[in-house]
Scaffold this motif. Structure first.
Motif, PDB file in Angstrom:
ATOM      1  N   ASP A   1      36.910  24.789  41.377  1.00  0.00           N
ATOM      2  CA  ASP A   1      37.967  25.533  42.079  1.00  0.00           C
ATOM      3  C   ASP A   1      38.129  26.944  41.523  1.00  0.00           C
ATOM      4  OD1 ASP A   1      38.504  23.467  43.823  1.00  0.00           O
ATOM      5  OD2 ASP A   1      40.205  22.694  42.674  1.00  0.00           O
ATOM      6  N   ALA A   2      38.038  27.079  40.216  1.00  0.00           N
ATOM      7  CA  ALA A   2      38.145  28.408  39.601  1.00  0.00           C
ATOM      8  C   ALA A   2      37.022  29.313  40.105  1.00  0.00           C
ATOM      9  CB  ALA A   2      38.108  28.295  38.080  1.00  0.00           C
ATOM     10  N   SER A   3      35.822  28.764  40.190  1.00  0.00           N
ATOM     11  CA  SER A   3      34.685  29.542  40.686  1.00  0.00           C
ATOM     12  C   SER A   3      34.909  29.958  42.136  1.00  0.00           C
ATOM     13  CB  SER A   3      33.397  28.713  40.565  1.00  0.00           C
ATOM     14  OG  SER A   3      32.296  29.448  41.026  1.00  0.00           O
ATOM     15  N   ARG A   4      35.370  29.017  42.951  1.00  0.00           N
ATOM     16  CA  ARG A   4      35.652  29.332  44.366  1.00  0.00           C
ATOM     17  C   ARG A   4      36.706  30.434  44.498  1.00  0.00           C
ATOM     18  NH1 ARG A   4      36.447  23.435  45.892  1.00  0.00           N
ATOM     19  NH2 ARG A   4      34.375  22.762  46.401  1.00  0.00           N
ATOM     20  N   ARG A   5      37.767  30.331  43.707  1.00  0.00           N
ATOM     21  CA  ARG A   5      38.840  31.337  43.775  1.00  0.00           C
ATOM     22  C   ARG A   5      38.331  32.723  43.389  1.00  0.00           C
ATOM     23  NH1 ARG A   5      41.781  27.234  41.415  1.00  0.00           N
ATOM     24  NH2 ARG A   5      41.622  28.230  39.390  1.00  0.00           N
ATOM     25  N   ARG A   6      37.514  32.784  42.366  1.00  0.00           N
ATOM     26  CA  ARG A   6      36.976  34.084  41.946  1.00  0.00           C
ATOM     27  C   ARG A   6      36.084  34.688  43.030  1.00  0.00           C
ATOM     28  NH1 ARG A   6      37.898  34.421  36.165  1.00  0.00           N
ATOM     29  NH2 ARG A   6      38.094  32.366  35.265  1.00  0.00           N
ATOM     30  N   ILE A   7      35.249  33.865  43.643  1.00  0.00           N
ATOM     31  CA  ILE A   7      34.388  34.350  44.725  1.00  0.00           C
ATOM     32  C   ILE A   7      35.247  34.829  45.892  1.00  0.00           C
ATOM     33  CG2 ILE A   7      32.680  33.664  46.469  1.00  0.00           C
ATOM     34  CD1 ILE A   7      31.498  31.764  44.305  1.00  0.00           C
ATOM     35  N   ALA A   8      36.282  34.069  46.225  1.00  0.00           N
ATOM     36  CA  ALA A   8      37.169  34.450  47.337  1.00  0.00           C
ATOM     37  C   ALA A   8      37.890  35.762  47.038  1.00  0.00           C
ATOM     38  CB  ALA A   8      38.180  33.347  47.607  1.00  0.00           C
ATOM     39  N   THR A   9      38.325  35.950  45.809  1.00  0.00           N
ATOM     40  CA  THR A   9      38.999  37.194  45.433  1.00  0.00           C
ATOM     41  C   THR A   9      38.038  38.374  45.532  1.00  0.00           C
ATOM     42  OG1 THR A   9      40.492  35.990  43.952  1.00  0.00           O
ATOM     43  CG2 THR A   9      40.287  38.368  43.598  1.00  0.00           C
ATOM     44  N   ALA A  10      36.821  38.190  45.054  1.00  0.00           N
ATOM     45  CA  ALA A  10      35.811  39.257  45.158  1.00  0.00           C
ATOM     46  C   ALA A  10      35.526  39.585  46.621  1.00  0.00           C
ATOM     47  CB  ALA A  10      34.531  38.838  44.441  1.00  0.00           C
ATOM     48  N   ARG A  11      35.414  38.546  47.451  1.00  0.00           N
ATOM     49  CA  ARG A  11      35.174  38.756  48.880  1.00  0.00           C
ATOM     50  C   ARG A  11      36.350  39.508  49.516  1.00  0.00           C
ATOM     51  NH1 ARG A  11      33.508  33.965  50.218  1.00  0.00           N
ATOM     52  NH2 ARG A  11      31.319  34.547  50.328  1.00  0.00           N
ATOM     53  N   ASP A  12      37.567  39.164  49.132  1.00  0.00           N
ATOM     54  CA  ASP A  12      38.755  39.859  49.662  1.00  0.00           C
ATOM     55  C   ASP A  12      38.716  41.350  49.331  1.00  0.00           C
ATOM     56  OD1 ASP A  12      39.746  37.516  50.719  1.00  0.00           O
ATOM     57  OD2 ASP A  12      41.243  37.204  49.135  1.00  0.00           O
ATOM     58  N   ILE A  13      38.297  41.684  48.131  1.00  0.00           N
ATOM     59  CA  ILE A  13      38.194  43.092  47.738  1.00  0.00           C
ATOM     60  C   ILE A  13      37.166  43.805  48.613  1.00  0.00           C
ATOM     61  CG2 ILE A  13      37.511  44.666  45.876  1.00  0.00           C
ATOM     62  CD1 ILE A  13      38.690  42.544  43.900  1.00  0.00           C
ATOM     63  N   LEU A  14      36.015  43.152  48.830  1.00  0.00           N
ATOM     64  CA  LEU A  14      34.973  43.745  49.674  1.00  0.00           C
ATOM     65  C   LEU A  14      35.482  43.988  51.099  1.00  0.00           C
ATOM     66  CD1 LEU A  14      31.865  41.599  48.631  1.00  0.00           C
ATOM     67  CD2 LEU A  14      32.353  43.959  47.972  1.00  0.00           C
ATOM     68  N   TYR A  15      36.147  42.987  51.673  1.00  0.00           N
ATOM     69  CA  TYR A  15      36.616  43.112  53.052  1.00  0.00           C
ATOM     70  C   TYR A  15      37.801  44.068  53.176  1.00  0.00           C
ATOM     71  CZ  TYR A  15      33.440  39.913  55.266  1.00  0.00           C
ATOM     72  OH  TYR A  15      32.307  39.347  55.788  1.00  0.00           O
ATOM     73  N   SER A  16      38.611  44.151  52.143  1.00  0.00           N
ATOM     74  CA  SER A  16      39.730  45.098  52.166  1.00  0.00           C
ATOM     75  C   SER A  16      39.212  46.531  52.268  1.00  0.00           C
ATOM     76  CB  SER A  16      40.573  44.921  50.908  1.00  0.00           C
ATOM     77  OG  SER A  16      41.605  45.858  50.875  1.00  0.00           O
ATOM     78  N   ALA A  17      38.197  46.844  51.504  1.00  0.00           N
ATOM     79  CA  ALA A  17      37.596  48.182  51.574  1.00  0.00           C
ATOM     80  C   ALA A  17      36.933  48.396  52.933  1.00  0.00           C
ATOM     81  CB  ALA A  17      36.578  48.358  50.454  1.00  0.00           C
ATOM     82  N   ALA A  18      36.281  47.361  53.464  1.00  0.00           N
ATOM     83  CA  ALA A  18      35.622  47.492  54.765  1.00  0.00           C
ATOM     84  C   ALA A  18      36.643  47.719  55.880  1.00  0.00           C
ATOM     85  CB  ALA A  18      34.792  46.247  55.061  1.00  0.00           C
TER      86      ALA A  18
END
Length: 142
Positions: free
Chosen positions: A65-82
């Motif tokens: 779950d920790a790994s999933r959350r970190r990936i999701a947070t990184a993805r959110d940062i990418l999409y926020s900039a996009a």
């Protein structure tokens, strides 16, 4: 012709309103943001997939779950900039890289924990077999 349509002032106002209305419609068009490059997430996603294939969800669910959350947070940062139609800032880029590295480590840890549990289970099974065969030998020889 009626007086209202022959008046140059009314025609000018009508033309102005028409121009403003069409300009207003044009500004309401939604520009879709460009899709971000998610390839930076690949190492963590691959490590997580490997851990999940080894049933880490069962043996190390918190780490998965920790790994999933970190990936999701990184993805959110990418999409926020996009969505803002801009490149990542240096701070955002560093944050994404750190999240991906941590997610990859979490996934590897989950895999290692899962493998350790499998070894422990097999060892306990073998120990039980040895104990059973040793007891049978002890009972057979008075």
């Amino acid at each position: 012709m009626p007086a209202s349509t022959s008046n140059p002032l009314i025609r000018a106002l009508a033309a102005g309103l028409l121009i403003l209305a069409s300009a207003g419609c044009a500004s309401n068009t939604v520009v879709s943001p460009s899709a971000p490059d998610e390839s930076v997430l690949a190492p963590a996603e691959q490590a997580l997939a490997k851990a999940r294939a080894a049933e880490a969800d069962t043996f190390a669910p918190r780490v998965v779950d920790a790994s999933r959350r970190r990936i999701a947070t990184a993805r959110d940062i990418l999409y926020s900039a996009a969505r803002a139609n801009r490149e990542l800032s240096d701070t955002e880029r560093a944050r994404v890289e750190a999240l991906v590295e941590a997610a990859e480590l979490d996934a590897r840890s989950a895999l290692t924990q899962t493998q350790a549990k499998a070894v422990q289970t097999k060892l306990a099974e073998l120990q039980g077999q040895l104990d059973g065969s040793g007891a049978a030998q002890t009972e057979a020889s008075p």
